[in-house]
Design an enzyme around this catalytic site. Structure first.
Site, PDB file in Angstrom:
ATOM      1  N   HIS A 162       0.826  -1.230   0.000  1.00  0.00           N
ATOM      2  CA  HIS A 162       0.000   0.000   0.000  1.00  0.00           C
ATOM      3  C   HIS A 162       0.848   1.264   0.000  1.00  0.00           C
ATOM      4  O   HIS A 162       0.339   2.341  -0.262  1.00  0.00           O
ATOM      5  CB  HIS A 162      -0.915   0.006   1.233  1.00  0.00           C
ATOM      6  CG  HIS A 162      -1.998  -1.034   1.164  1.00  0.00           C
ATOM      7  ND1 HIS A 162      -3.320  -0.727   0.928  1.00  0.00           N
ATOM      8  CD2 HIS A 162      -1.945  -2.385   1.260  1.00  0.00           C
ATOM      9  CE1 HIS A 162      -4.026  -1.835   0.896  1.00  0.00           C
ATOM     10  NE2 HIS A 162      -3.221  -2.858   1.101  1.00  0.00           N
ATOM     11  N   ASP A 370       3.263   9.759  -0.312  1.00  0.00           N
ATOM     12  CA  ASP A 370       2.144   8.913   0.120  1.00  0.00           C
ATOM     13  C   ASP A 370       1.892   7.878  -0.966  1.00  0.00           C
ATOM     14  O   ASP A 370       1.868   8.233  -2.154  1.00  0.00           O
ATOM     15  CB  ASP A 370       0.887   9.791   0.305  1.00  0.00           C
ATOM     16  CG  ASP A 370      -0.040   9.260   1.391  1.00  0.00           C
ATOM     17  OD1 ASP A 370      -0.105   8.033   1.551  1.00  0.00           O
ATOM     18  OD2 ASP A 370      -0.689  10.073   2.065  1.00  0.00           O
TER      19      ASP A 370
HETATM   20  P1  ADP Z   1      -2.871   6.330   5.567  1.00  0.00           P
HETATM   21  O1  ADP Z   1      -3.078   5.083   4.793  1.00  0.00           O
HETATM   22  O2  ADP Z   1      -1.452   6.781   5.568  1.00  0.00           O
HETATM   23  O3  ADP Z   1      -3.444   6.290   6.922  1.00  0.00           O
HETATM   24  P2  ADP Z   1      -4.955   7.406   3.830  1.00  0.00           P
HETATM   25  O4  ADP Z   1      -5.350   8.812   3.536  1.00  0.00           O
HETATM   26  O5  ADP Z   1      -4.746   6.552   2.636  1.00  0.00           O
HETATM   27  O6  ADP Z   1      -3.667   7.477   4.765  1.00  0.00           O
HETATM   28  O7  ADP Z   1      -6.067   6.707   4.692  1.00  0.00           O
HETATM   29  C1  ADP Z   1      -6.479   7.214   5.915  1.00  0.00           C
HETATM   30  C2  ADP Z   1      -7.837   6.600   6.245  1.00  0.00           C
HETATM   31  O8  ADP Z   1      -8.083   6.788   7.639  1.00  0.00           O
HETATM   32  C3  ADP Z   1      -8.974   7.255   5.492  1.00  0.00           C
HETATM   33  O9  ADP Z   1      -9.915   6.291   5.107  1.00  0.00           O
HETATM   34  C4  ADP Z   1      -9.565   8.205   6.515  1.00  0.00           C
HETATM   35  O10 ADP Z   1     -10.947   8.435   6.367  1.00  0.00           O
HETATM   36  C5  ADP Z   1      -9.293   7.485   7.815  1.00  0.00           C
HETATM   37  N1  ADP Z   1      -9.115   8.463   8.890  1.00  0.00           N
HETATM   38  C6  ADP Z   1      -8.181   9.432   8.979  1.00  0.00           C
HETATM   39  N2  ADP Z   1      -8.367  10.192  10.072  1.00  0.00           N
HETATM   40  C7  ADP Z   1      -9.451   9.696  10.687  1.00  0.00           C
HETATM   41  C8  ADP Z   1     -10.152  10.060  11.870  1.00  0.00           C
HETATM   42  N3  ADP Z   1      -9.778  11.095  12.638  1.00  0.00           N
HETATM   43  N4  ADP Z   1     -11.210   9.313  12.196  1.00  0.00           N
HETATM   44  C9  ADP Z   1     -11.594   8.261  11.422  1.00  0.00           C
HETATM   45  N5  ADP Z   1     -10.985   7.882  10.311  1.00  0.00           N
HETATM   46  C10 ADP Z   1      -9.917   8.585   9.928  1.00  0.00           C
HETATM   47  C1  G6P Z   2      -1.014   2.927   6.315  1.00  0.00           C
HETATM   48  C2  G6P Z   2      -0.378   1.575   6.120  1.00  0.00           C
HETATM   49  C3  G6P Z   2      -1.251   0.499   6.752  1.00  0.00           C
HETATM   50  C4  G6P Z   2      -1.529   0.838   8.204  1.00  0.00           C
HETATM   51  C5  G6P Z   2      -2.126   2.243   8.324  1.00  0.00           C
HETATM   52  C6  G6P Z   2      -2.367   2.679   9.762  1.00  0.00           C
HETATM   53  O1  G6P Z   2      -2.225   2.923   5.645  1.00  0.00           O
HETATM   54  O2  G6P Z   2      -0.199   1.335   4.740  1.00  0.00           O
HETATM   55  O3  G6P Z   2      -0.620  -0.753   6.677  1.00  0.00           O
HETATM   56  O4  G6P Z   2      -2.396  -0.095   8.786  1.00  0.00           O
HETATM   57  O5  G6P Z   2      -1.249   3.170   7.701  1.00  0.00           O
HETATM   58  O6  G6P Z   2      -1.189   2.542  10.498  1.00  0.00           O
HETATM   59  P1  G6P Z   2      -1.081   1.576  11.774  1.00  0.00           P
HETATM   60  O7  G6P Z   2       0.351   1.604  12.154  1.00  0.00           O
HETATM   61  O8  G6P Z   2      -1.976   2.213  12.796  1.00  0.00           O
HETATM   62  O9  G6P Z   2      -1.586   0.229  11.383  1.00  0.00           O
END
Ligand code: ADP
Ligand code: G6P
Length: 496
Positions: A162, A370
């Site tokens: 991812h 990202d």
């Molecule tokens: P990452 O994979 O690095 O976390 P992404 O933007 O791809 O970043 O995905 C983040 C996900 O987490 C999104 O689906 C978003 O809606 C969710 N998310 C981020 N912040 C919150 C929050 N405060 N509460 C609930 N969901 C959240």
């Molecule tokens: C990114 C990574 C995921 C991970 C998520 C949240 O989306 O690609 O593998 O699960 O961040 O991070 P965490 O360390 O809380 O699992």
């Protein structure tokens, strides 16, 4: 032991334990892109999800979540420190994100990484029925495909990353680079977000392992491993249906009032992570306040930053710096009842997120690097009114698919400031035309299209694809007043 024909293996389960106000343990959907992508897809599928439930106690016995079986893998204190916080999130995560923070290397972390990967492989072997399809996810589990193939050669194994896969110059720094590559090559199909990542992988395999490799195929031990780009997406229809709900629209109007009915609302939603460019964004915003290009009277910034990986030093430092800077900016520019920045660290349910997206005139998504960034896609899907400007970093995977966004280089402070101003003051017709084009793209390229293209490439019989991508009807909006189907919070299963 019940077995499944489809097994998803990811470090994190789709639910996370958190403490409810009455002190009881409550399970909620985990924030983060991986869970957001896979959760809607697997809902109601006869699948098993192998993963870690958070915490370091004995693995809890979780009930099925929306029909998907949960197989928990325990991590003890040492595993948490050395595998999750160490090798996964202090070696690989920074390295894969352009080394925006310095990756750290410790031999003990590597031992833990191997040990935990082996545990995941064994748990998976137990729950996979003969000939099952196993889909291993992300950088925590690079070794699982190889380990699993050694135990269960009958399985069809896929691996999907991812996050970005770095160029050879960076990856070559890893002391155990050959083992990591070989682990991934245990899969039949290795998928990445971008074609460039597949190219980087092929180059490394040729160089480090001396194997025949193109950007599409690699030969190893008499097998062919296919590689390719499969940009991940979201459940577009579900987010659109949620955002169109009257109660969500009403909530958005209420939020705007609560924010003081400003002319412009800028929103950012991130995990608290140094890859997300939060500090750079705050600096740009602060300079616009100083120069008077932005005035607290008519513009507010809402920064949602849910804490993440809180025991890792680099994350602790980031949080302290962000909070100091938000405090400084609010102290200097805010007024009583009118902060310059509304700073929120809570997890929100999907309906509240949808309302926030609907209230945002500008969505600032400016990571330094990202893999994809699903927040950007969620914002687009939520703008059923075709309004709203997406300010997007060139260094998010999403930028390749959403070129109509207002694109910025977040390392360029002046460019970031200009991008913010341009998106704040863009002509409504321009904003609408861009949003419409992005919505049309996401309508086609949603999470089911992603799963279809990946699983078709993995499971040539096509049986699995049909089953997975035709279950449920995500386009059906939930009944107003009923609990959100997307499942946050997910309720309270009995604790073991
Ligand atoms: P990452 O994979 O690095 O976390 P992404 O933007 O791809 O970043 O995905 C983040 C996900 O987490 C999104 O689906 C978003 O809606 C969710 N998310 C981020 N912040 C919150 C929050 N405060 N509460 C609930 N969901 C959240
Ligand atoms: C990114 C990574 C995921 C991970 C998520 C949240 O989306 O690609 O593998 O699960 O961040 O991070 P965490 O360390 O809380 O699992």
């Amino acid at each position: 032991m019940r077995q499944s024909s489809l097994v998803v293996v990811a470090n994190r389960l789709p639910i996370d334990d958190s403490v409810a106000p009455d002190g009881a343990c409550e399970w909620r959907r985990s924030p983060g892109g991986l869970v957001s992508a896979l959760h809607p897809l697997l809902r109601h599928a006869p699948a098993t999800w192998v993963g870690w439930a958070g915490g370091t106690g004995p693995a809890p016995n979780l009930p099925d979540v929306d029909g998907v079986r949960m197989r928990t893998v325990p991590l003890d204190q040492d595993d948490l420190r050395d595998h999750y916080e160490g090798f996964a999130n202090a070696t690989l995560w920074p390295l894969y994100h352009d080394s925006v923070e310095q990756p750290q290397h410790h031999r003990r972390w590597w031992e833990a990484y191997q040990r935990v990967n082996q545990r995941f492989a064994e748990a998976t072997a137990e729950v996979a029925e003969p000939g099952a399809v196993v889909w291993v996810q992300d950088y925590h589990l690079h070794l699982v495909p190889g380990m699993l193939r050694a135990i269960r050669p009958d399985l069809r194994i896929g691996f999907f990353l991812h996050v970005p896969f770095p160029p050879p110059e960076l990856f070559m720094q890893l002391p155990r680079r050959a083992e990591l590559l070989r682990g991934m090559l245990g899969a039949d199909l290795v998928g990445f977000q971008r074609a460039q990542a597949a190219h980087n992988f092929a180059q490394l395999v040729a160089k480090v392992l001396d194997l025949p490799a193109t950007d599409r195929r690699i030969g190893i031990d008499g097998r062919v491993v296919r590689i390719g780009a499969f940009p991940v997406s979201i459940d577009t229809a579900e987010m659109a249906a949620l955002a169109a709900r009257p109660d969500v629209a009403a909530r958005a109007r209420r939020l705007r009032q609560d924010l003081g009915s400003p002319e412009h609302v800028i929103l950012s939603v991130d995990r608290m992570d140094y890859t997300k460019g939060i500090e750079q964004r705050l600096k740009a915003y602060s300079e616009l306040l100083v120069s008077g290009h932005v005035k607290v009277r008519d513009t507010v910034l809402v920064q949602v930053a849910v804490p993440s990986r809180e025991r890792v030093g680099q994350y602790q430092i980031l949080r302290e710096r962000v909070e100091r800077e938000v405090g400084r900016i609010n102290g200097e520019f805010g007024r009583v009842g009118e902060p310059a920045i509304h700073y929120l660290t809570q997890p929100f349910d999907r309906a509240e997120l949808a309302a926030l997206y609907r209230v945002a005139d500008v969505m600032a998504v400016t990571p330094l690097r990202d893999g994809m960034n699903l927040v950007a896609k969620e914002y687009v899907a939520a703008r059923v009114d075709d309004a709203g400007a997406l300010l997007l970093s060139e260094f998010a995977g999403a930028a390749a698919e959403l070129p109509q966004a207002y694109l910025v280089n977040p390392h360029d402070l002046e460019g970031l400031k200009q991008g913010l101003l341009e998106s704040l003051h863009a002509a409504p017709a321009d904003v609408r035309a861009r949003m419409r084009a992005m919505r049309a793209h996401l309508h086609e390229h949603d999470i089911r299209a992603w799963a279809r293209s990946y699983l078709r490439a993995l499971d040539e019989t096509g049986a699995l694809v049909d089953r997975l991508t035709s279950t449920g009807d995500p386009a059906t909006p939930p009944v107003p007043g009923q609990p959100d189907r997307s499942g946050t919070p997910t309720g309270r299963p009995a604790q073991p």
